[in-house]
Design an enzyme around this catalytic site. Structure first.
Site, short mmCIF file in Angstrom:
data_model
loop_
_atom_site.label_atom_id
_atom_site.label_comp_id
_atom_site.label_asym_id
_atom_site.label_seq_id
_atom_site.Cartn_x
_atom_site.Cartn_y
_atom_site.Cartn_z
CD GLU A 26 11.80 -4.04 -0.13
OE1 GLU A 26 11.65 -5.27 -0.19
OE2 GLU A 26 10.85 -3.23 -0.11
CG HIS A 41 9.43 -5.65 -3.07
ND1 HIS A 41 9.73 -6.31 -1.89
CD2 HIS A 41 8.72 -6.54 -3.81
CE1 HIS A 41 9.24 -7.54 -1.94
NE2 HIS A 41 8.62 -7.71 -3.09
CB CYS A 55 5.52 -7.95 -1.25
SG CYS A 55 5.28 -9.02 -2.69
#
Length: 534
Positions: A186, A184, A89
């Site tokens: 994660e 993202h 990002c």
């Protein structure tokens, strides 16, 4: 001085933190892949980062924009360390800007699920088929409008405006192992995000997974044994999993030279004092355990207090005073041989204590711990868990043979029931909450899905409600039930307890706890709410 084991972790990666709320999630995903990582502020010097000898670097997201004045920027030369880099990002955007590309604000922001088209199965996408469609989670308001020289697109997302060209979702350098993801990986909302990170770690960085609970435990025990030698250690034992694992590591390392103190503040759950003594005392794990009943001192300090922050601070102050007296008595008893204080500091505590900007950060609530004791007592600090996340602590506990009832114990706040009673804390109200909380936990323990619940408890509210019992009018108190699911407590969703189970909890509380006539269920998540009410 802080004493902790030097844990040889093999290959590692560094995560540069630009202030994202999900930076710790990146670290957890990397650790889950069996790779050790450390989070460092973006402004850490190049020399300090190089000294860690990372095999790769991950640039986190950020609430900032790269075109803001004073936008967080990594140390010059970070891309010249000769190791692979993955920007996530904001990390991708700062990589773009530093290499001559263009990032601008956009009228169309992207927050939520999106579908990307992978045009080239390289780097994080290795193993995928070219042209594969992937679901990801976007969270950004800026957009890459011009690629830096030497970079190419490897994934795109559909444009918001009809007929407009696709927008960049992932980029790669032509000759360097540098990659950027606009989304993202994660977060759990990116289903294959963990796999993207593993491909970066193993295929691009070439790391070997060597971070396991077994290797950590063995190395930590050996390191503690070597550093402490024949001296003694004092450990504040709460009965929670963190302090239990600390105590067990030290017990394996130095045996009877470990001395544990358990402070009964009068604000514990039903039967907790007896449970802790049975689990850790001579009949259990065999630790040298001293229980200090200091409930009078805590209730005296809480008299007339209604502000939750004042409650926490007063409890913390009394705890320090009580622990200080116990420490002096134990030190005298052992001829001054106690040199160290053990504490269950975890990696999130370490990371959150360092502001990314280097300045003060907002305090949501004060945390109750034994901070301040080393300076007052002259002990050196032992923090054997400071490299670990909560789930890793549980894994180490299992490796050490800690009973499942202790390893899987639901989190309990340091201030205890005091922060589950809104308003002034009295012995009578503590007993009401304690009884209601016991019922919530008993009913929950009988459910086949109870392991999915991170935390569940009762809250006593400072309101009264009209009721009818035995054909008579009542005007009694209200209990709120709180149950959440979470991975690490950083974020949480309310758990959808089935109505029949909630009904059973409510019926039992109203029937068995005198003074309660109504039960409600808390359906808020964190954020915006916190898990505890105070």
């Amino acid at each position: 001085m802080t004493l902790r084991p030097n844990v040889p972790h093999g290959d590692m990666v560094v995560i540069l933190d630009f202030g994202s709320q999900t930076t710790q999630l990146i670290a957890r995903r990397v650790r889950e892949a069996g790779v050790y990582c450390e989070i460092v502020p973006f402004h850490r010097s190049l020399e300090a980062i190089a000294a860690l000898r990372p095999r790769g670097i991950i640039l986190s997201g950020s609430p900032c924009s790269v075109y803001d004045d004073g936008a967080p920027t990594p140390a010059p030369g970070i891309f010249e360390l000769g190791v692979p880099v993955l920007g996530i990002c904001y990390g991708m955007q700062i990589m773009t800007r530093l290499h001559g590309g263009t990032v601008l604000g956009s009228d169309h922001r992207e927050f939520g699920r999106a579908t990307i088209q992978v045009s080239e199965a390289v780097g994080p996408f290795s193993g995928l088929a070219a042209g594969a469609s992937e679901t990801v989670w976007m969270s950004h308001g800026d957009r890459l409008t011009a690629l830096p020289p030497g970079f190419r697109l490897i994934a795109t997302a559909p444009a918001a405006a009809p007929g407009a060209p696709p927008v960049p979702a992932a980029i790669a350098h032509e000759s360097r192992p540098w990659f950027g993801l606009q989304f993202h990986p994660e977060v759990v909302h990116t289903p294959n995000g963990g796999e993207y990170l593993r491909r970066f770690l193993f295929d691009v960085c070439g790391v070997q997974p060597g971070w396991t609970a077994k290797s950590f435990a063995a190395t930590a025990i050996a390191s503690l044994r070597e550093r402490i030698g024949e001296r003694h250690v004092l450990c504040g034992l709460s009965g929670g999993v963190d302090s239990a694992v600390v105590a067990l590591l030290l017990h394996h390392a130095i045996g009877p030279r470990l001395h544990c103190v358990f402070v009964d503040n009068g604000l514990l759950r039903h039967g907790e004092v007896a449970e802790v003594e049975a689990a850790f005392g001579p009949a259990g794990l065999g630790l040298d355990l001293t229980t200090v009943d200091a409930s009078d001192a805590f209730f005296e300090a809480l008299a007339g207090v209604t502000d939750p922050e004042v409650k926490r601070k007063r409890i913390g102050h009394v705890f320090i005073e009580v622990f200080e007296r116990a420490a002096k008595e134990l030190t005298a008893r052992h001829g001054g041989a106690i040199h160290y204080l053990a504490q269950g500091t975890l990696y999130p505590d370490v990371v959150e204590s360092v502001s990314v900007r280097g300045g003060p950060s907002a305090t949501i609530k004060s945390h109750h711990n034994v901070g301040g004791l080393p300076e007052r007592l002259g002990f050196e600090l032992v923090e054997p868990l400071r490299e670990l996340f909560k789930d890793e602590v549980r894994a180490v506990g299992r490796e050490l043979g800690l009973p499942a009832v202790l390893v899987e114990r639901k989190p309990f706040p340091g201030p205890g029931i005091a922060v589950r009673i809104l308003g002034e804390v009295t012995r009578e109200d503590v007993e009401i909450n304690r009884k209601a909380d016991r019922i919530v936990r008993e009913v929950l323990a009988a459910q086949p899905w109870q392991a999915e619940v991170w935390q569940a408890f009762a809250v006593l509210l400072p309101v009264r409600s009209v009721g009818v019992m035995g054909d008579g009018r009542t005007y009694d108190r209200v209990i709120a039930i709180r149950a959440v699911s979470s991975t690490d407590g950083m974020t949480a969703d309310f758990y959808p307890i089935p109505y029949d189970v909630l009904g059973l909890m409510s019926t039992r509380i109203i029937n068995e706890v005198r003074g309660i006539s109504r039960v409600v269920y808390d359906v808020s998540s964190k954020p915006p709410a916190t898990i505890e009410w105070e």
